[in-house]
Design an enzyme around this catalytic site. Structure first.
Site, PDB file in Angstrom:
ATOM      1  N   GLN A  42       0.886  -1.170   0.000  1.00 31.30           N
ATOM      2  CA  GLN A  42       0.000   0.000   0.000  1.00 31.30           C
ATOM      3  C   GLN A  42       0.919   1.213   0.000  1.00 31.30           C
ATOM      4  OE1 GLN A  42      -3.247   0.915  -0.180  1.00 31.30           O
ATOM      5  NE2 GLN A  42      -2.549   3.011   0.096  1.00 31.30           N
ATOM      6  N   CYS A  43       0.977   1.909  -1.122  1.00 29.46           N
ATOM      7  CA  CYS A  43       1.961   2.994  -1.247  1.00 29.46           C
ATOM      8  C   CYS A  43       1.421   4.386  -0.970  1.00 29.46           C
ATOM      9  CB  CYS A  43       2.622   2.959  -2.616  1.00 29.46           C
ATOM     10  SG  CYS A  43       3.782   1.591  -2.754  1.00 29.46           S
ATOM     11  N   PRO A  65      -6.112  -1.981   5.001  1.00 33.77           N
ATOM     12  CA  PRO A  65      -6.606  -0.917   5.887  1.00 33.77           C
ATOM     13  C   PRO A  65      -7.626   0.042   5.282  1.00 33.77           C
ATOM     14  CG  PRO A  65      -4.364  -0.427   5.174  1.00 33.77           C
ATOM     15  CD  PRO A  65      -4.705  -1.771   4.603  1.00 33.77           C
ATOM     16  N   MET A  98      -8.483   0.963  -2.868  1.00 31.59           N
ATOM     17  CA  MET A  98      -7.322   1.758  -3.285  1.00 31.59           C
ATOM     18  C   MET A  98      -7.196   1.624  -4.791  1.00 31.59           C
ATOM     19  SD  MET A  98      -4.740   3.685  -2.614  1.00 31.59           S
ATOM     20  CE  MET A  98      -3.800   4.317  -3.996  1.00 31.59           C
ATOM     21  N   GLU A 142     -13.478   3.937  -6.820  1.00 35.20           N
ATOM     22  CA  GLU A 142     -12.131   3.590  -7.305  1.00 35.20           C
ATOM     23  C   GLU A 142     -12.065   3.649  -8.836  1.00 35.20           C
ATOM     24  OE1 GLU A 142     -10.260   3.864  -4.965  1.00 35.20           O
ATOM     25  OE2 GLU A 142     -11.592   3.349  -3.305  1.00 35.20           O
ATOM     26  N   TYR A 166     -12.624  14.758   1.175  1.00 35.49           N
ATOM     27  CA  TYR A 166     -13.648  14.102   0.354  1.00 35.49           C
ATOM     28  C   TYR A 166     -14.928  14.941   0.345  1.00 35.49           C
ATOM     29  CZ  TYR A 166     -10.915   9.740   0.726  1.00 35.49           C
ATOM     30  OH  TYR A 166      -9.926   8.791   0.662  1.00 35.49           O
TER      31      TYR A 166
END
Ligand code: BES
Ligand code: ZN
Length: 633
Positions: A156-157, A288, A292, A318, A405
């Protein structure tokens, strides 16, 4: 050693991307499950912009590096001098960068040195190996997987964790293409977020080799890997799912709407889905986030597999990032709302097209509730409540909330209202056309918007529109949005009715039937109303609601989580057992944060004992954020 300064254009990177910019990354990687490590070589082609470039500074946070070489025209390797800032990693949000010395080539390798500036190009290769300090990767033991047969790993970057995999210009200001070779022993699969170009079995190493390409330039935060026992199921010609063995069919059926979402978005932007393939990867529960937007391979939590498609808005979200975020990218984390606010806006457009206006309105109400509680949580004076928070010296994850958001979403609704829905759609399309493959800040959108209005409306009318919009106020001011948007839905009244009956302890016919038939969003509005007005409900009423509505087993995880939050805030010890079971099987921060935060308030010591015992199951990002809360409580 020179003093190190973050880059003023992106305060979360040390890289000198104005002097030298990464163009093409070639990765050759493998996984060592026994040692929980990903290792290999990263070979990068850079364009040199500064004719007297001395160093290339890369972000690095954890991995061990060795053999840093320049590759010359004859493909020979020439060792380069480098150093790594030696700092206490635990305290350094941005890591400790790698400085590669280019100037010293002048002494011995004058031809190579001059070539760099004649051709404006340099290729550098670095061997790397990750270790237990690398928070962007989670390894799961085989016991932690569905079939319990093989270990699992995923990355997860976003936001600044690519630097925990290998040294890189870890900033969304820089975009480049990728070629990736992965190899792994069968029957495991090792994927990268790109398009699979070829695959073969290497009988010598007994490994399966996959070659991927990402030919659309992407920022480093979209780099993604996964390895485990995976299976694939098709949804449509260009869409499919990857999931742990045994889950493929369920996942494909849950996410059948993916193709429709893509088509609706293509029509909205009047711009095709450029990425060709769209796959969804369902991860083990420790992932988490809800989702993504890794390119060609959206990562999602298995909590979305509700069986009733009630959480497919996450997929719509997404997918929307394929335009807003992945084609047009925020140039730094201060502009995060330009990724997420725009994508929220699109998510609700897609839901409007698919489920009707009423649903999309309800989502805005749910979103507005979460905006209000986030602003109250930070306090109206906190810069985290503005659409341009200051992330100097901190990890953007620490300022993550629904504010970019939902406040971003509301600003876009406001801008849409000023010109009308159809005009706004055209503006969005022009914005994508103009800035695709680039990184932007919010003023780039402002330019497109204003140019459109000036062209479309006569002088006086355009001024009438543009003069009332206070962009600066919307974007930079802290606290609640400058202009209060009204989100109404016919369901709000129904919700009030049912709630009032519970409060007045009236006998209610068919309460369960009413509740069950409501869409998840209506249920959420109902439960949020209770959460917000907890003083109106004594414990008996709460228990009555639980009994009457049969909360919580048969509903999806969004409903469960908010229910458990209610019971924790009410201090209902009898529900703790259920809360604990939930926390042992969920890793999505959207659930973990409110539940742990409420439990900490209720009973610090037991919450802490439980967390210490179970934290190993959580992703390093989640572990760190929850731990921080314990430390500051
Ligand atoms: N890109 C985000 C997830 C993210 C943000 C990861 C910042 C790391 C740092 C993703 O697109 C997202 O917004 N996911 C939401 C989906 C929801 C808004 C529908 C989530 O995970 O809840
Ligand atoms: Zn998003």
């Amino acid at each position: 050693m020179q003093e190190l300064k973050a880059n003023p254009e992106d305060v979360n990177t040390y890289s000198n991307f104005q002097e030298v910019i990464q163009k093409e990354v070639n990765l050759d990687v493998q996984i060592d499950f026994d040692n929980k490590s990903m290792f290999g070589t990263i070979k990068t082609k850079y364009e040199t912009l500064n004719p007297s470039l001395e160093n290339i500074i890369l972000d690095l946070h954890g991995p061990d590096v060795s053999s840093i070489c320049l590759i010359n025209d004859d493909l020979e390797k020439i060792d380069l001098d480098y150093y790594i800032y030696d700092k206490n990693l635990d305290k350094e949000a941005l890591g400790t960068p790698l400085v590669i010395n280019i100037a010293s080539l002048k002494n011995k390798f004058i031809k190579e040195y001059e070539n760099i500036f004649n051709k404006k190009e340099i290729t550098i290769s670095i061997d790397f190996k990750t270790n237990e300090k690398c928070n962007g990767i989670q390894y799961l033991t085989k016991e932690q997987t569905r079939t319990k047969s093989y270990p699992f790993m995923f990355t997860q970057c976003e936001a600044i964790l690519c630097r925990t995999l290998f040294p890189i210009q870890d900033t969304p200001s820089v975009k480049s293409i990728y070629k990736v070779k992965t190899s792994i022993s069968t029957p495991l699969t090792f994927l990268f977020g790109g398009i699979l170009k070829s695959h073969f079995y290497d009988s010598e190493t007994k490994k399966k080799i996959n070659i991927f390409e990402q030919n659309i330039p992407i920022p480093s935060y979209l780099v993604a890997f996964v390895a485990g026992e995976l299976e694939y199921a098709k949804i449509s010609k260009r869409c499919g799912v990857w999931a742990e063995k045994g889950l493929g069919a369920a996942a494909a059926s849950e996410f059948v709407d993916a193709e429709k979402y893509i088509e609706i978005a293509e029509n909205y932007f009047n711009h095709p889905y450029e990425w060709k393939v769209y796959n969804i990867l369902v991860l083990p529960f420790s992932f988490p986030f809800g989702g993504m937007e890794n390119p060609n391979l959206t990562f999602v939590t298995p909590a979305l597999l509700a069986g009733d498609r009630s959480m497919s808005n996450v997929i719509g979200h997404e997918i929307s990032h394929s335009w807003t975020g992945n084609l047009v990218t925020n140039k730094n984390w201060q502009n995060f709302w330009v990724n997420e606010g725009f994508t929220k806006f699109m998510e609700r457009k897609l839901d409007k097209a698919l489920l009707g206006e009423e649903m999309s309105k309800l989502e805005s109400i749910v979103g507005n509730n979460s905006l209000i509680s986030a602003i109250n949580m930070y306090g109206e004076d906190s810069h985290f409540t503005s659409l341009s928070p200051d992330f100097s010296g901190i990890d953007p994850d620490d300022g993550f909330s629904t504010i970019p958001y939902e406040k971003g979403y509301q600003f876009l609704c406001y801008l849409e209202e000023k010109v009308g829905e159809e005009n706004f759609r055209e503006i969005m399309g022009q914005y994508i056309d103009k800035f695709k493959y680039k990184s932007v800040d919010w003023t780039d959108f402002k330019t497109v918007y204003e140019d459109f209005v000036n062209k479309k409306f006569e002088g006086r009318n355009s001024r009438k529109i543009l003069n009332v919009i206070d962009w600066n106020k919307w974007v930079t001011e802290k606290g609640f949005p400058t202009y209060k948007m009204e989100f109404k839905s016919k369901y709000t009244e129904e919700v009030e009715n049912l709630i009032n009956k519970f409060i007045k302890k009236e006998k209610i016919e068919n309460a369960k039937k009413i509740f069950k038939e409501w869409h998840t969003n209506v249920k959420l509005v109902f439960l949020e109303k209770i959460l917000k007005n907890l003083n109106d409900f004594d414990e008996n009423i709460i228990l009555e609601i639980k009994k009457e509505l049969n909360l919580v087993e048969e509903y999806n995880d969004d409903i469960k989580a908010i229910w458990y939050e209610i019971t924790l805030k009410k201090g209902m010890k009898e529900e703790i057992e259920n809360v604990m079971n939930f926390l042992k099987t969920h890793g999505r921060l959207k659930y973990l944060k409110p539940l742990y935060f409420s439990w900490i308030k209720l009973d610090f010591q037991n919450a802490k004992n439980f967390f210490d015992e179970n934290k190993i199951i959580y992703h390093p990002i989640a572990r760190r954020l929850i731990q921080n809360k314990f430390n500051s409580s």
